[in-house]
Design an enzyme around this catalytic site. Structure first.
Site, mmCIF file in Angstrom:
data_model
loop_
_atom_site.group_PDB
_atom_site.id
_atom_site.type_symbol
_atom_site.label_atom_id
_atom_site.label_comp_id
_atom_site.label_asym_id
_atom_site.label_seq_id
_atom_site.Cartn_x
_atom_site.Cartn_y
_atom_site.Cartn_z
ATOM 1 N N GLU A 284 -8.388 -20.608 -6.484
ATOM 2 C CA GLU A 284 -7.361 -19.990 -5.635
ATOM 3 C C GLU A 284 -7.889 -18.643 -5.165
ATOM 4 O O GLU A 284 -8.432 -17.863 -5.953
ATOM 5 C CB GLU A 284 -6.064 -19.804 -6.410
ATOM 6 N N GLY A 286 -7.244 -15.286 -2.232
ATOM 7 C CA GLY A 286 -6.474 -14.620 -1.196
ATOM 8 C C GLY A 286 -7.406 -13.851 -0.284
ATOM 9 O O GLY A 286 -7.802 -14.299 0.789
ATOM 10 N N ARG A 287 -7.813 -12.678 -0.759
ATOM 11 C CA ARG A 287 -8.576 -11.776 0.115
ATOM 12 C C ARG A 287 -9.887 -12.379 0.600
ATOM 13 O O ARG A 287 -10.341 -12.064 1.704
ATOM 14 C CB ARG A 287 -8.828 -10.458 -0.603
ATOM 15 N N CYS A 359 4.009 12.529 6.384
ATOM 16 C CA CYS A 359 3.926 13.912 5.939
ATOM 17 C C CYS A 359 3.592 13.965 4.450
ATOM 18 O O CYS A 359 4.407 14.377 3.633
ATOM 19 C CB CYS A 359 5.252 14.606 6.248
ATOM 20 N N TYR A 388 -3.495 -7.854 1.766
ATOM 21 C CA TYR A 388 -2.845 -6.719 1.096
ATOM 22 C C TYR A 388 -2.700 -5.511 2.027
ATOM 23 O O TYR A 388 -2.899 -4.383 1.629
ATOM 24 C CB TYR A 388 -3.600 -6.345 -0.196
HETATM 25 C C1 PLP Z 1 -3.266 -12.121 -6.544
HETATM 26 C C2 PLP Z 1 -3.646 -13.405 -7.092
HETATM 27 C C3 PLP Z 1 -4.627 -14.155 -6.441
HETATM 28 C C4 PLP Z 1 -5.381 -13.683 -5.240
HETATM 29 O O1 PLP Z 1 -6.299 -12.671 -5.528
HETATM 30 P P1 PLP Z 1 -7.388 -12.272 -4.442
HETATM 31 O O2 PLP Z 1 -8.127 -11.153 -5.051
HETATM 32 O O3 PLP Z 1 -6.658 -11.899 -3.200
HETATM 33 O O4 PLP Z 1 -8.226 -13.472 -4.205
HETATM 34 C C5 PLP Z 1 -4.916 -15.385 -6.951
HETATM 35 N N1 PLP Z 1 -4.266 -15.859 -8.031
HETATM 36 C C6 PLP Z 1 -3.327 -15.157 -8.689
HETATM 37 C C7 PLP Z 1 -2.679 -15.729 -9.879
HETATM 38 C C8 PLP Z 1 -2.991 -13.911 -8.243
HETATM 39 O O5 PLP Z 1 -2.065 -13.210 -8.903
#
Ligand code: PLP
Length: 408
Positions: A284, A286-287, A359, A388
């Site tokens: 899994e 994300g970034r 500010c 993010y």
């Molecule tokens: C935040 C998170 C991700 C994604 O992390 P990245 O650094 O964006 O790849 C994957 N799995 C879990 C369980 C997360 O909490």
């Protein structure tokens, strides 16, 4: 002058102006009408996922961690490109449903799931990555009441973490997951309950640029999953081995060697323990999928000098791009990749700090970087803004409101 982070590969200028997927940012801004604006490149996201697929073992499933960027057009782009979606709240379940994503492809991790969130997830056949034995009991009770068979996996708090990772998510006392020694009993409980047993979720860390550390963690993760399944005497239909792949944000950061990670994981899977023989393994991320494909654009409103230093004051700031200001999980503030998008081909002429319109002294997008001479009306690009950014920043702070977003 302080160094700036590396601009991700694939960005180029046209007529001296930064272009994204071949379109000048001036045209993109004209399309939506104003800055601040996040632009996400679908071509770069597609390319990133294609590169990952090419490097990783063919049998490995890829999941997208929605919290990195839940922008609906981006979720729709992702739907045919990845094998599953990981969410961390009932709100994110609503977002993936709005994007037309099949909930059977969704898994839900995260501490503190409310009953109403468990209920929605169970009703829609979402897999729950359970964070505690108590949460398991609540899920079973709710499923019973709904007359549904819940799809349940256990999130394991591993005894190790991903070395050098930006955010540690495992190893020692953690609010995430079930401690490894308590997992076998809970796994048996779930299997005996008649729930659909889905397996383990083991996430040991995030934002690592160390391929050797990622390879080591993946090995430990597979070993731990096999040991726990053996101890519990259960099979493992599915195993989420986490992600952890980082992207270069800061000066000196070097992109990961994907081929090495893929080759080593392929080796590991080829010689996996017997109890994992039938297991569908997934990662899994994300970034890694979307971070470098996003650019945050903001316009310079003022140019001023104070005690000999130049400040370029923009209409954006940390309320949209908290991480670039150094206030989202970093210990020492370093510069993100930042450029003057409207003078993308021009040489460095001066040292300047680029600040936001809030500010507070925290609101700094670039500290004493080297830039071409820029003034009112010029556009600043903050790179690595695809993950993010918009949803991980305090947009309500100082009444500044949200940024626009677009997918090209
Ligand atoms: C935040 C998170 C991700 C994604 O992390 P990245 O650094 O964006 O790849 C994957 N799995 C879990 C369980 C997360 O909490």
């Amino acid at each position: 002058m302080k160094p700036l982070g590396p601009i991700p590969a694939g960005f180029a200028g046209r007529d001296g102006i930064l272009a994204i997927d071949g379109i000048k940012v001036s045209e993109l801004i004209a399309q939506v009408g104003a800055t601040p604006l996040f632009v996400y490149s679908s071509a770069m996201i597609r390319q990133r996922i294609a590169d990952l697929r090419a490097a990783m073992p063919a049998e490995l499933a890829l999941h997208y961690a929605v919290k990195a960027n839940p922008f609906e057009p981006l979720l729709r782009l992702m739907a045919p490109l990845v094998d599953g979606f990981d969410i961390a709240s009932g709100g994110e379940l609503g977002m993936v449903r709005n994007a037309g994503i099949d909930p059977a492809l969704v898994s839900f991790a995260g501490p503190g799931k409310r009953d109403i969130e468990l209920q929605a997830a169970i009703a829609q056949q979402v897999t729950l990555n359970l964070e505690s034995a108590a949460e398991a009991e609540r899920a079973l009770t709710i499923a019973e009441r709904l007359g549904k068979t819940p799809r349940l996996a256990i999130r394991v708090n591993p005894d190790f973490d991903l070395k050098g990772s930006g955010m540690k998510m495992g190893g020692g006392a953690k609010p995430f997951g079930v401690d490894a020694d308590k997992v076998p009993a809970l796994a048996r409980r779930i299997v005996e309950s008649g729930a659909e047993w889905r397996g383990f979720h083991i996430f040991a860390g995030s934002q690592s640029l160390d391929a050797a550390a990622i390879v080591e963690t993946q090995g430990q993760t597979l070993d731990l999953a096999a040991r726990l399944a053996d101890e519990a005497g259960v099979n493992l239909p599915h195993l989420n081995i986490g992600g952890g792949l980082g992207i270069p944000y800061f000066p000196g950061d070097v992109p990961l060697d994907l081929a090495r990670i893929g080759d080593m994981l392929g080796e590991r899977l080829a010689h996996r323990p017997k109890v994992l023989a039938q297991t569908q393994v997934c990662m899994e991320m994300g970034r890694y999928l979307v971070g470098e494909a996003g650019v945050y654009l903001t316009t310079i409103l003022d140019r001023k000098e104070s005690h000999g230093e130049i400040f370029l004051v923009t209409d954006g700031g940390l309320h949209h791009q908290l991480a670039a200001s150094g206030n989202f999980g970093t210990v020492v503030r370093r510069n993100y990749p930042v450029a003057i998008a409207s003078k993308f081909a021009a040489p460095v002429e001066e040292e300047a700090s680029i600040v936001g319109c809030l500010c507070t002294p925290l609101d700094r997008l670039a500290d004493k970087g080297g830039f071409p001479r820029a003034g009112v009306g010029d556009v600043v690009a903050v790179f690595c803004a695809g993950a993010y950014g918009a949803t991980a920043s305090p947009f309500a702070f100082l009444g500044q409101g949200v940024a626009r977003e677009m997918l090209v």
